[in-house]
Enzyme design. Structure first.
Site, mmCIF file in Angstrom:
data_model
loop_
_atom_site.group_PDB
_atom_site.id
_atom_site.type_symbol
_atom_site.label_atom_id
_atom_site.label_comp_id
_atom_site.label_asym_id
_atom_site.label_seq_id
_atom_site.Cartn_x
_atom_site.Cartn_y
_atom_site.Cartn_z
ATOM 1 N N GLY A 1 -26.464 -22.800 0.037
ATOM 2 C CA GLY A 1 -26.395 -23.787 1.017
ATOM 3 C C GLY A 1 -25.036 -24.870 0.808
ATOM 4 O O GLY A 1 -23.908 -24.247 0.564
ATOM 5 N N GLU B 1 -4.677 -3.889 -6.496
ATOM 6 C CA GLU B 1 -4.815 -2.669 -7.168
ATOM 7 C C GLU B 1 -5.396 -1.634 -6.119
ATOM 8 O O GLU B 1 -6.288 -0.803 -6.503
ATOM 9 C CB GLU B 1 -5.787 -2.984 -8.365
ATOM 10 C CG GLU B 1 -4.911 -3.828 -9.514
ATOM 11 C CD GLU B 1 -5.567 -3.545 -10.963
ATOM 12 O OE1 GLU B 1 -6.144 -2.638 -11.248
ATOM 13 O OE2 GLU B 1 -5.155 -4.637 -11.785
ATOM 14 N N SER C 1 0.790 -1.101 0.056
ATOM 15 C CA SER C 1 0.053 -0.165 0.043
ATOM 16 C C SER C 1 0.842 1.007 0.025
ATOM 17 O O SER C 1 0.676 2.384 -0.590
ATOM 18 C CB SER C 1 -0.866 0.015 1.246
ATOM 19 O OG SER C 1 -1.858 -1.095 1.059
#
Lengths: 385, 259
Positions: free
Chosen positions: A339, A363, A132
């Site tokens: 389920g 991204e 980041s």
């Protein structure tokens, strides 16, 4: 206000839909099990021209608008996300940098072969210690005569196993921080370029991400992409414009899951009636449809803004964030409606559930998108005074 | 080689047919090139690849039918002609279509060595237009072909006859209609679609053609349009085999009335 797609885009969309349905969907389980997309499918995608959707016509591509690209991404989102990712990364971050920032020589050298799919593209920014916080990359590039010598490593690079052309970000001037980063076009067979092991992933099987190592990697100066020192901003620009495309891919996957869920809920009988007649199930379907409708509107509006040349920093972050969150919500509900079958690896639903998870991470994580939106809000507020 | 293909835009094979006020509802429906006509387009492009020349695709239909022509052009056809006969309303049948096609070929001065059609349209399934057109143009025709070979002027085809194969020889010019198995139609490429936008397309209306409206109106009349009755669930007989057999005969005789 105009909410319809141009005629030729409708036609393209239809062709891609048929291709996905007839050629990719039937082998989706095989892709998942073998962690490999059959070569036949890749060859057909090349013949179809899917690898060239972001490349201008004069270089052998389709030269599609962002709206046009999103229409196609939506269709390729409706199948195995490994395939979606191969095409998405190549036609997005893998090629867009060269299309937008490349010199005429660079475009002539790379784009025709990338449009045909002969050369696959990849984007190499992330490093072990810089995810980041992209400006913290440590890979260095030092100029020596007519070349740069690059040293360092990258990881989680989508398409790296098969790509030939990499857009690589490296530090050319450590003193300048983000303004000291430069982007380079690097070919796989340049001396000193090493592709490391293929990462094992929770999902996105068939799409291969790898580590990259650069050991005195030699890159000719003419392979600098854009200007020296603008690499970080180039990377942000490439990522920003790709965000609507990513949302469109997620949109397609969501639509697939909704369609499957409605079909299943109408067929599955419990307590003597189809489960769609249970309000709890019907409400889940309604919520899925609501999310999808909102995502669709947002995606095509941002794409339209990109085509109009309107700045979309905030909106692109919003659509990327929203698309990822919606995809995860929709996949979760799809599993719930199916389920036990939704949890079974014999059935495609759980695969989408796993594949959805990465969209909140790659991204630009959901948190980074919120940072971008927040920063833009403050900027807008201050501008108004 | 000059190659003409007559094609029709039809409902996608996966569309559900619904009726509204006694008419088939077209709202929200996806349209495609009639699948048998798609074989004809593919074969035409293969002939062009083999012999050179030009492929012209012709359709009769409303504005939306242009998309079918553009798709054929994206596959490799060179030009298209679309004829709008909406003025005739519902007064249209195979007789009308064949007359309009023949007049269009004349009006546009379309030279041809071979004309390809699908053997039938999947919507009305009449399988008449191809043969009728050949008759009007006074050329031979062979229907339901599964293989086509052209050598000079000589044409050799495999014709599907109810699952058997008949080999027939004829000469150009000729009209043939395509049966499933003739080929595997290619996907139109995406760049092909963008290029197809720029290929020449001629739009005609009835007034442009040398036709007497009185003569071309339908010779048949549609009395009613209705959906087939819903399929009933099957009956599973139980008990001793002998009794089941008796029961079956009884049902076939008295309920189904087939024996």
């Amino acid at each position: 206000m105009e909410f319809t797609l141009p005629k030729e885009i409708e036609t393209l969309k239809r062709i891609v839909r048929d291709f996905v349905k007839n050629e990719v969907e039937p082998v989706a389980m095989e892709i998942e099990e073998k962690n490999e997309i059959p070569q036949r499918v890749i060859d057909l995608a090349k013949e179809l021209g899917l690898f060239g959707i972001s490349i201008p016509e004069e270089y052998g591509g389709l030269g599609l608008s962002m709206v046009g690209k999103c229409a196609i991404y939506e269709e390729i989102g409706k199948t195995h996300n490994g395939f979606t990712s191969l095409i998405g990364a190549h036609t997005g971050i893998g090629t867009v940098g060269i299309v937008q920032l490349g010199t005429e020589e660079q475009k002539k050298r790379y784009l025709p072969k990338m449009a045909s799919g002969q050369w696959i593209g990849a984007f190499a920014l992330t490093e072990p210690s810089a995810g980041s916080n992209a400006a913290a990359i440590k890979t260095t590039a030092v100029r020596k005569g007519d070349r740069y010598i690059i040293n360092g490593s990258k990881h989680y690079i989508t398409n790296a196993r098969d790509a030939h052309v990499f857009t690589v970000m490296a530090v050319t001037d450590p003193a300048k921080g983000p303004k000291g980063i430069t982007s380079f076009i690097v070919e796989r067979d340049f001396p000193g370029f090493i592709v490391g092991k293929t990462e094992k992933k929770m999902g996105l099987h068939g799409s291969h991400s790898c580590e990259l190592f650069f050991e005195d990697l030699e890159v000719p100066v003419e392979n600098v992409l854009g200007k020296e020192g603008e690499g970080y901003f180039n990377a942000l620009k490439i990522l920003t414009e790709g965000r609507a495309g990513l949302a469109a891919r997620n949109l397609g996957s969501c639509q697939y899951l909704l369609d499957r869920s409605i079909q299943y809920a109408m067929e599955r009988v419990q307590f003597g009636k189809p489960i769609i007649e249970q309000q709890a199930v019907l409400h889940m379907l309604a919520d899925m449809a609501l999310d999808i409708e909102a995502l669709r509107s947002m995606t095509y509006r941002v794409a339209w803004m990109v085509d109009q040349g309107i700045k979309v920093i905030k909106e692109a972050a919003m659509v990327k964030l929203f698309g990822s969150e919606v995809y995860n919500r929709v996949a979760d509900k799809a599993v719930q409606i199916h389920g036990g079958l939704g949890y079974s690896a014999e059935y495609p639903i759980e695969r989408f559930y796993r594949d959805a998870r990465i969209t909140k991470i790659y991204e630009g994580t959901s948190e980074i998108q919120r940072n971008i939106i927040g920063t833009q809000l403050i900027k807008e507020y201050k501008k108004k005074g | 080689m000059n190659i003409l293909v007559c094609l029709k835009q039809t409902f996608d094979t996966e569309e559900k047919i619904t009726l509204e006020n006694g008419r088939i509802n077209e709202e929200g429906v996806e349209f495609v090139i009639n699948p048998y006509d798609e074989y004809a387009v593919e074969e035409a492009i293969k002939l062009k690849e083999q012999f050179g020349g030009e492929v012209t695709v012709i359709t009769i239909g409303p504005e939306r039918a242009e998309q079918a022509l553009r798709t054929a052009m994206a596959m490799g056809a060179d030009k298209g002609v679309i004829v709008d006969i909406e003025d005739l309303g519902d007064n249209v049948d195979e007789h009308t279509i064949a007359q309009v096609l023949a007049a269009t070929i004349k009006e546009e001065d379309l030279a041809f060595d071979i004309i390809l059609c699908g053997y039938m349209a999947i919507d009305d399934g009449s399988a008449q237009v191809g043969p009728r057109l050949a008759e009007l143009l006074e050329i031979p025709h062979i229907s339901t072909i599964t293989k086509l070979t052209i050598d000079g002027n000589k044409v050799t085809v495999d014709k599907d006859v109810e699952g058997d194969v008949e080999v027939i020889e004829s000469t150009l010019p000729i009209l043939v209609t395509a049966q499933q198995g003739l080929n595997e139609p290619r996907y139109p490429s995406l760049p092909g679609i963008m290029k197809a936008k720029k290929k020449p397309l001629t739009r005609l209306e009835l007034d442009d053609l040398d036709l007497d409206e009185e003569e071309i109106v339908a010779k048949t009349e549609t009395i009613e349009v209705f959906l087939p009755p819903k399929k009933q669930a099957g009956k599973i007989l139980q008990g001793e085999l002998v009794d089941q057999a008796k029961e079956l005969v009884h049902l076939l005789r008295n309920e189904a009335k087939v024996i």
